[in-house]
Scaffold this motif. Structure first.
Motif, PDB file in Angstrom:
ATOM      1  N   LYS A   1       2.694   7.450  -8.986  1.00 30.08           N
ATOM      2  CA  LYS A   1       2.172   8.673  -9.599  1.00 30.08           C
ATOM      3  C   LYS A   1       3.117   9.114 -10.715  1.00 30.08           C
ATOM      4  O   LYS A   1       4.331   8.895 -10.623  1.00 30.08           O
ATOM      5  CB  LYS A   1       2.123   9.798  -8.565  1.00 30.08           C
ATOM      6  CG  LYS A   1       1.135   9.566  -7.447  1.00 30.08           C
ATOM      7  CD  LYS A   1       1.207  10.719  -6.446  1.00 30.08           C
ATOM      8  CE  LYS A   1       0.248  10.451  -5.288  1.00 30.08           C
ATOM      9  NZ  LYS A   1       0.340  11.477  -4.250  1.00 30.08           N
TER      10      LYS A   1
ATOM     11  N   ALA B   1       0.801   4.015  -3.161  1.00 27.02           N
ATOM     12  CA  ALA B   1       0.584   5.459  -3.015  1.00 27.02           C
ATOM     13  C   ALA B   1       1.597   6.270  -3.811  1.00 27.02           C
ATOM     14  O   ALA B   1       1.343   7.419  -4.188  1.00 27.02           O
ATOM     15  CB  ALA B   1       0.635   5.837  -1.534  1.00 27.02           C
ATOM     16  N   MET B   2       2.762   5.653  -4.085  1.00 29.01           N
ATOM     17  CA  MET B   2       3.814   6.372  -4.830  1.00 29.01           C
ATOM     18  C   MET B   2       3.709   6.178  -6.348  1.00 29.01           C
ATOM     19  O   MET B   2       4.507   6.752  -7.088  1.00 29.01           O
ATOM     20  CB  MET B   2       5.194   5.899  -4.343  1.00 29.01           C
ATOM     21  CG  MET B   2       5.497   6.314  -2.906  1.00 29.01           C
ATOM     22  SD  MET B   2       7.196   5.885  -2.419  1.00 29.01           S
ATOM     23  CE  MET B   2       6.928   4.339  -1.545  1.00 29.01           C
TER      24      MET B   2
ATOM     25  N   ASP C   1      -3.446  10.223  -8.669  1.00 31.08           N
ATOM     26  CA  ASP C   1      -3.808   9.961  -7.274  1.00 31.08           C
ATOM     27  C   ASP C   1      -3.062   8.776  -6.681  1.00 31.08           C
ATOM     28  O   ASP C   1      -3.389   8.309  -5.595  1.00 31.08           O
ATOM     29  CB  ASP C   1      -5.318   9.677  -7.171  1.00 31.08           C
ATOM     30  CG  ASP C   1      -6.138  10.832  -7.723  1.00 31.08           C
ATOM     31  OD1 ASP C   1      -5.721  11.994  -7.528  1.00 31.08           O
ATOM     32  OD2 ASP C   1      -7.170  10.558  -8.372  1.00 31.08           O
ATOM     33  N   GLY C   2      -2.094   8.248  -7.388  1.00 30.63           N
ATOM     34  CA  GLY C   2      -1.393   7.052  -6.931  1.00 30.63           C
ATOM     35  C   GLY C   2      -1.942   5.830  -7.639  1.00 30.63           C
ATOM     36  O   GLY C   2      -2.874   5.925  -8.445  1.00 30.63           O
TER      37      GLY C   2
ATOM     38  N   ARG D   1      -3.846   2.771  -8.962  1.00 26.44           N
ATOM     39  CA  ARG D   1      -5.220   2.270  -8.863  1.00 26.44           C
ATOM     40  C   ARG D   1      -5.176   0.763  -9.098  1.00 26.44           C
ATOM     41  O   ARG D   1      -4.773   0.301 -10.172  1.00 26.44           O
ATOM     42  CB  ARG D   1      -6.102   2.948  -9.915  1.00 26.44           C
ATOM     43  CG  ARG D   1      -7.534   2.429  -9.934  1.00 26.44           C
ATOM     44  CD  ARG D   1      -8.468   3.386 -10.667  1.00 26.44           C
ATOM     45  NE  ARG D   1      -8.258   3.425 -12.113  1.00 26.44           N
ATOM     46  CZ  ARG D   1      -8.770   2.521 -12.977  1.00 26.44           C
ATOM     47  NH1 ARG D   1      -9.495   1.506 -12.545  1.00 26.44           N
ATOM     48  NH2 ARG D   1      -8.542   2.655 -14.269  1.00 26.44           N
TER      49      ARG D   1
ATOM     50  N   ASN E   1       0.816  -1.211   0.000  1.00 20.76           N
ATOM     51  CA  ASN E   1       0.000   0.000   0.000  1.00 20.76           C
ATOM     52  C   ASN E   1       0.855   1.269   0.000  1.00 20.76           C
ATOM     53  O   ASN E   1       0.515   2.257  -0.653  1.00 20.76           O
ATOM     54  CB  ASN E   1      -0.970  -0.025   1.182  1.00 20.76           C
ATOM     55  CG  ASN E   1      -1.960  -1.184   1.063  1.00 20.76           C
ATOM     56  OD1 ASN E   1      -2.147  -1.729  -0.037  1.00 20.76           O
ATOM     57  ND2 ASN E   1      -2.561  -1.584   2.174  1.00 20.76           N
ATOM     58  N   GLU E   2       1.980   1.217   0.735  1.00 23.01           N
ATOM     59  CA  GLU E   2       2.901   2.367   0.701  1.00 23.01           C
ATOM     60  C   GLU E   2       3.439   2.595  -0.705  1.00 23.01           C
ATOM     61  O   GLU E   2       3.516   3.735  -1.184  1.00 23.01           O
ATOM     62  CB  GLU E   2       4.102   2.123   1.643  1.00 23.01           C
ATOM     63  CG  GLU E   2       3.768   2.199   3.128  1.00 23.01           C
ATOM     64  CD  GLU E   2       4.856   1.549   4.000  1.00 23.01           C
ATOM     65  OE1 GLU E   2       6.040   1.534   3.584  1.00 23.01           O
ATOM     66  OE2 GLU E   2       4.506   1.028   5.076  1.00 23.01           O
TER      67      GLU E   2
END
Lengths: 398, 398
Positions: free
Chosen positions: A294, A291-292, A382-383, A385, A287-288
């Motif tokens: 992008k 989030a990156m 948004d990071g 998907r 999950n970390e």
């Protein structure tokens, strides 16, 4: 039969992006020659025995030895010609530029020699990286196929596998049942890889310690395999027993486009707290990293950011059991399961919107097996998907 | 897990036969380097990421990058060493002879270049034909595995397929069910080919006219495929209907060793007399050829003997529909489905006892499909001994 063709505008856009890449990487680049069926399919929408010539300043030509008729039926590509042999095609094509770019990671030496005999040129250069870079960014057409694959993948691994697990079944039986279920749900039936001589028909399915048994495959998991002659298919001997961890890391695909997903199950009773804790930590890492994902982020930095946070204790058996940890945390995916970019050192080009990346933090636990997770993500502002479902795994099956 | 190793005496005998072949083909031949997993398995009993160096006058060495541990577990080969990189191995191996023999039909140009950078040498030559010639003659160990495969093959195609055929099922469904049945009966799960970039996971399964639809595959049959992206797997759209011919040409294998077999079925009602007559003639041709599979017979002569007897009318659509007839009537088989010798022009070396050859006379019939037969035979002094069953095909399923 109705043929689902790759649309003409899609083929045109791909070729344009590749020509831009040619210009950018070397303004002297005059021609590329494609032999592999995967790259031929990417640029023309058909897989045939033949070759695709892409001159920088003229229309590209797909020369087809077999089957020209089928190529015409199923391809929207505008310039397809039949060829009996290299000699024929050479007479029509004429002299090539001095330097020819080829898929050097794929084309066997003898094929290269036969080609060069009929199409003499002075130097060969590799087009592998440039083609990989073009393929790394997916169009909305490609993304929609990958989303379909992700739904099938989710259904098969999150809903159907738990119903398949029965005490006493072998890894091979689970592999067979899962393959049938995937096909039934719409899977295209094959898992394709770029790596040399890699035969991963479905994926790695391991019960307990089998999932940390080493193989030649360059991934964190493992399995006993069927025999030394078929090392990557499930074992007929390793039978499922109560208390086993079940490791399922398989590919899925629609119309050539893959997703990658790993799910872990606890069969019969819970695993040790150590295994559960390690699994939870892998989910957090996934999950970390997600989030990156992008546009603008750098894969090698994501890799270092994650690795630097992990202490020596956790790093033991992380991304592979014992001395066989792999040097990446995720990989691009599309027409093949091992595409660019890789979340690893050396990948310093920024992420772009539309890239598709499978993240797979995993950790081996002595005597228990491989815990962790894998899902396929799309790079967005948004990071990442996720397109393969949100189940955190470690599903209990009693 | 118990590992079924390829026996040491078997590996020793193979290496000795290969060294004899080196001497015979070129007394100056000093070294061969093997990268493909199939040939590595043939000589060492394990498939790993690494390379096998075979110097003419010293012990051969299997250098393993991944997985050394697994190679030790499953191989009876006596000299296995770990390697981190070519650089490591090069430091230990020292200078290679001027001329190095490699699998030029398999090794990609870039791998060749990386190898040559660390192991400089002047000339490369092809070892493909010599290895193929050694592999063409099977030992009793290999024959016993092929006999096991033949029994599974017979059971699946002669007994089980007739029970699977249901009106309205798709080719893809039949492929899935047949694959499961083969695995259940003991099939090793994969069909392997030598040909460049050939992805034939199971075989060709075609209903009616689909079985004469062209593909890139160099064989007499055809099929619509699942889509342009997966051209050799069964179609989801072509459904079985009464009156259809069903064409099933699939591989089967045990511990790496294949057999090849094709069966034809009539679903719902008999085919036209033209199709039945053509099928019967193919059976006769198979049997005539089988009688010639004796040590000393010449494959190219067998090819010409058969072809010269056939009139122009029969030759139309024989060995492939329309303009795509293939130029052979049978092929060697073993660790791969397309081995030597081929029953074709250019194969002028005499047959030897222990060779295994699949004979596959087939003929396309307009609007109906591909009729004919295929079975796998062993060369014996009494002629070819069939190991895949004696059913003449054209099985009626009502």
């Amino acid at each position: 039969m109705s043929v689902k063709k790759v649309p003409f505008f899609e083929l045109e856009a791909r070729m344009k992006r590749f020509r831009d890449k040619m210009d950018k990487s070397n303004p002297e680049w005059r021609i590329a020659v494609i032999f592999s069926k995967i790259n031929m399919y990417y640029f023309t929408g058909t897989m045939q025995d033949g070759m695709l010539l892409i001159p920088r300043d003229k229309e590209a030509t797909l020369w087809v030895r077999r089957s020209y008729e089928r190529a015409l039926d199923e391809s929207a590509f505008s310039n397809i010609k039949p060829m009996e042999s290299f000699r024929d095609a050479a007479a029509s094509v004429g002299k090539l530029p001095d330097t020819v770019y080829m898929e050097t990671e794929v084309v066997p030496l003898a094929l290269y020699q036969r080609f060069r005999k009929h199409f003499p040129f002075d130097f060969v250069k590799s087009a592998d990286m440039q083609i990989a870079a073009v393929r790394a960014v997916k169009s909305s057409y490609e993304i929609s196929l990958m989303e379909q694959s992700g739904k099938i993948h989710q259904q098969a691994l999150e809903m159907r596998v738990p119903q398949m697990l029965k005490e006493g079944m072998s890894e091979a039986e689970l592999a067979g049942e899962l393959f049938s279920a995937l096909i039934e749900e719409g899977h295209h039936g094959v898992s394709r890889f770029r790596m040399f001589d890699t035969e991963m028909l479905l994926g790695q399915i391991g019960f307990g310690e089998s999932s940390i048994y080493p193989s030649y495959f360059n991934g964190p998991g493992g399995n006993y395999g069927m025999s030394p002659a078929v090392p990557l298919l499930g074992s007929r001997e390793r039978k499922l027993k109560k208390g086993d961890l079940v490791f399922v890391d398989v590919g899925c695909g629609v119309e050539g486009y893959h997703t990658d997903k790993t799910m872990i199950y606890m069969f019969g009773k819970p695993l040790s707290q150590e295994a559960i804790d390690a699994h939870q930590r892998c989910i957090e890492i996934q999950n970390e990293m997600a989030a990156m994902l992008k546009p603008g982020e750098i894969p090698s930095q994501i890799y270092r950011t994650v690795m630097n946070k992990l202490d020596a204790g956790f790093l033991r058996n992380f991304m592979g059991y014992g001395n066989r940890s792999v040097k990446f945390l995720g990989h691009g995916i599309g027409l093949q399961i091992d595409e660019f970019p890789v979340i690893a050192e050396g990948f310093d080009e920024p992420l772009e919107e539309g890239m598709a990346i499978a993240l797979e933090p995993k950790k081996g636990i002595e005597n228990i097996g491989m815990v962790g997770v894998e899902n396929t993500f799309l790079v967005t502002p948004d990071g990442g998907r996720c397109i393969t479902g949100a189940n955190p795994g470690l599903i209990c099956v009693y």
